[in-house]
Design an enzyme around this catalytic site. Sequence first.
Site, PDB file in Angstrom:
ATOM      1  CB  THR A  92      90.750   1.607 -62.013  1.00 65.15           C
ATOM      2  OG1 THR A  92      91.509   1.271 -60.838  1.00 65.15           O
ATOM      3  CG2 THR A  92      89.280   1.492 -61.691  1.00 65.15           C
ATOM      4  CD  GLU A 156      89.125  -5.106 -50.121  1.00 60.63           C
ATOM      5  OE1 GLU A 156      87.907  -5.304 -50.167  1.00 60.63           O
ATOM      6  OE2 GLU A 156      89.812  -5.296 -49.099  1.00 60.63           O
ATOM      7  CB  ALA A 260     115.572   0.230 -47.829  1.00 56.60           C
ATOM      8  CB  CYS A 268      97.656  -1.355 -55.514  1.00 60.55           C
ATOM      9  SG  CYS A 268      96.562  -2.762 -55.659  1.00 60.55           S
ATOM     10  CE  LYS A 328     102.000  -8.787 -51.210  1.00 59.26           C
ATOM     11  NZ  LYS A 328     101.079  -7.980 -50.444  1.00 59.26           N
TER      12      LYS A 328
HETATM   13  C1  UGA Z   1      98.641  -2.521 -51.347  1.00 54.58           C
HETATM   14  C2  UGA Z   1      98.208  -2.034 -49.965  1.00 54.58           C
HETATM   15  O1  UGA Z   1      99.138  -2.501 -48.980  1.00 54.58           O
HETATM   16  C3  UGA Z   1      96.805  -2.539 -49.631  1.00 54.58           C
HETATM   17  O2  UGA Z   1      96.382  -1.978 -48.389  1.00 54.58           O
HETATM   18  C4  UGA Z   1      95.840  -2.092 -50.731  1.00 54.58           C
HETATM   19  O3  UGA Z   1      94.529  -2.583 -50.517  1.00 54.58           O
HETATM   20  C5  UGA Z   1      96.324  -2.614 -52.069  1.00 54.58           C
HETATM   21  O4  UGA Z   1      97.670  -2.105 -52.315  1.00 54.58           O
HETATM   22  C6  UGA Z   1      95.367  -2.118 -53.122  1.00 54.58           C
HETATM   23  O5  UGA Z   1      95.237  -0.900 -53.280  1.00 54.58           O
HETATM   24  O6  UGA Z   1      94.652  -2.937 -53.697  1.00 54.58           O
HETATM   25  P1  UGA Z   1      99.626  -4.823 -52.258  1.00 54.58           P
HETATM   26  O7  UGA Z   1      99.921  -4.061 -53.518  1.00 54.58           O
HETATM   27  O8  UGA Z   1      98.985  -6.156 -52.347  1.00 54.58           O
HETATM   28  O9  UGA Z   1      98.705  -3.938 -51.289  1.00 54.58           O
HETATM   29  O10 UGA Z   1     101.008  -5.069 -51.516  1.00 54.58           O
HETATM   30  P2  UGA Z   1     101.925  -4.458 -50.380  1.00 54.58           P
HETATM   31  O11 UGA Z   1     102.142  -5.497 -49.384  1.00 54.58           O
HETATM   32  O12 UGA Z   1     101.451  -3.134 -49.891  1.00 54.58           O
HETATM   33  O13 UGA Z   1     103.282  -4.259 -51.192  1.00 54.58           O
HETATM   34  C7  UGA Z   1     103.351  -3.412 -52.331  1.00 54.58           C
HETATM   35  C8  UGA Z   1     104.776  -3.357 -52.834  1.00 54.58           C
HETATM   36  O14 UGA Z   1     105.607  -2.630 -51.939  1.00 54.58           O
HETATM   37  C9  UGA Z   1     105.469  -4.715 -53.031  1.00 54.58           C
HETATM   38  O15 UGA Z   1     106.188  -4.674 -54.250  1.00 54.58           O
HETATM   39  C10 UGA Z   1     106.408  -4.835 -51.862  1.00 54.58           C
HETATM   40  O16 UGA Z   1     107.538  -5.610 -52.119  1.00 54.58           O
HETATM   41  C11 UGA Z   1     106.787  -3.357 -51.660  1.00 54.58           C
HETATM   42  N1  UGA Z   1     107.202  -3.032 -50.284  1.00 54.58           N
HETATM   43  C12 UGA Z   1     106.324  -3.185 -49.259  1.00 54.58           C
HETATM   44  C13 UGA Z   1     108.468  -2.537 -50.051  1.00 54.58           C
HETATM   45  O17 UGA Z   1     109.292  -2.372 -50.978  1.00 54.58           O
HETATM   46  N2  UGA Z   1     108.816  -2.197 -48.782  1.00 54.58           N
HETATM   47  C14 UGA Z   1     107.952  -2.314 -47.741  1.00 54.58           C
HETATM   48  O18 UGA Z   1     108.329  -1.967 -46.600  1.00 54.58           O
HETATM   49  C15 UGA Z   1     106.680  -2.843 -47.977  1.00 54.58           C
END
Ligand code: UGA
Length: 453
Positions: A92, A156, A260, A268, A328
């Site tokens: 989407t 999800e 940070a 997402c 990530k």
């Molecule tokens: C995110 C959500 O965590 C999932 O629960 C959800 O299912 C998914 O989106 C989705 O909607 O499909 P994801 O995008 O795989 O999952 O990754 P995250 O681990 O949440 O990280 C997202 C981004 O935030 C990354 O760029 C990561 O580096 C950043 N991040 C994460 C930070 O900058 N600081 C943090 O403390 C955590």
Amino acid sequence: MKGVSGLKVGIVGAGHVGLPTAGALAKLGHHVTVTDTDAPRIEALGRAEIPFFEPGLQELIAEGIASGRLSFTTDPAPVARESAAVFICVGTPPRATGEANLVAVEKSALAVAQHAVDSLIVVEKSTVPTGTSDRLAKALARSNPRASFELVSNPEFLREGHAVEDSLHPARVLVGSDSPDALKVMRELYQPIIDGGAAYVETDQRTAELAKHACNAYLALKISFANALARICELSDADVVSVTNVMGMDPRIGPGHLHAGLGYGGSCFPKDLAAFERLVERLGYNFPLLGEIKRINDEAVTSVFSKIEEVLWNLEEKRVVLLGLSFKPGTDDVRFAPALALARLLVDAGAEVVGYDPVANELAASEVPGLKTAESVHEALDGAHCAVLCTEWDEFRTLDMNSARSAMAFPIMIDGRNLYESSDMADAGFTYVPVGRRSVSPVIEDRLLADSL
Ligand code: UGA
């Protein structure tokens, strides 16, 4: 994990959500058929070849195929005729306005629904604005009056890089439907996961759709809150890692998503936040906080760019190395990756920008004209005037800083994820600039010392 007698399930969309879901449902004992319009992808999946990098997914898919419970096809007809439930797992993506583009959801659901013979449960797994399942129900009923459709929203929550673990052992499963019969089938489908201890929440379909947007917006808010605190710490000589540690110890706040750094990216948070913003506008609610989350996230990248300018002055003819390019660790996904946003700023400023990522080099280079990539971290660092840690891959955690320093023209490390310890970096002779923490600059301090003698 204990298997069940097994329901027949269809998955529409062989991507980051569809494949882990399919593999997990097959492992639970269900009979799963994945359908996608991308014929080469479906053909490769039949040989357990996965189109992207996701740890453990290849093994899960291979296991499903070997068990005889997982198959792949481009033909939606048998999927519609034989399945008790069909999961819609297509993208989407954002429209230019930020709204979610739901064309793939509508088209793929209709493509299956036209072949339905009596009743079919259609499960939305794709992230969609609240109200989508109601619209979809009407579209499906119009398209095939011979069958009846029951809509379910089953958002999800898996994270890329942990998709297999999150699919097999989710903390919670959310199932929303106005149909008691559909809820019953969904419970049967997820029974082994419920038995494994996952929280199982049933709501109506609009509530489930809204809950998914609420979760992602709130997680993005936590990250942006931490990044705003990082700016304030830089202005007040405080330490953001300690501040967010203290916050995270409060069980009402929790430690997750409070790191940070360069900010969030991926397929997402950026798109879901924009879609949620457009949705609430359309509903007539004023929620400027959502726009602020994005503004602070953009600022996380420009702030790191300013740090690079601060240490290097002019960027022309300077070699800036980006360590990590994916959004990530644990994935080759570069969609909305902060590293790439930074790369664009650096290329535009005239720097020679060299990236190194264990798995995402190729995708990143195809996204950013002017970005060069290196085959190894040492090749990247050779002659570099500055390194910027963008993605906290394990390979960078264990980087030998002494050999890194020897390879570089200037030993300068900008830590966009606060991965390293200031004292270690100072000991290794680096000028070290983290985010929201005090920088150390042994080189400059030595020079100042020499000047003062
Ligand atoms: C995110 C959500 O965590 C999932 O629960 C959800 O299912 C998914 O989106 C989705 O909607 O499909 P994801 O995008 O795989 O999952 O990754 P995250 O681990 O949440 O990280 C997202 C981004 O935030 C990354 O760029 C990561 O580096 C950043 N991040 C994460 C930070 O900058 N600081 C943090 O403390 C955590």
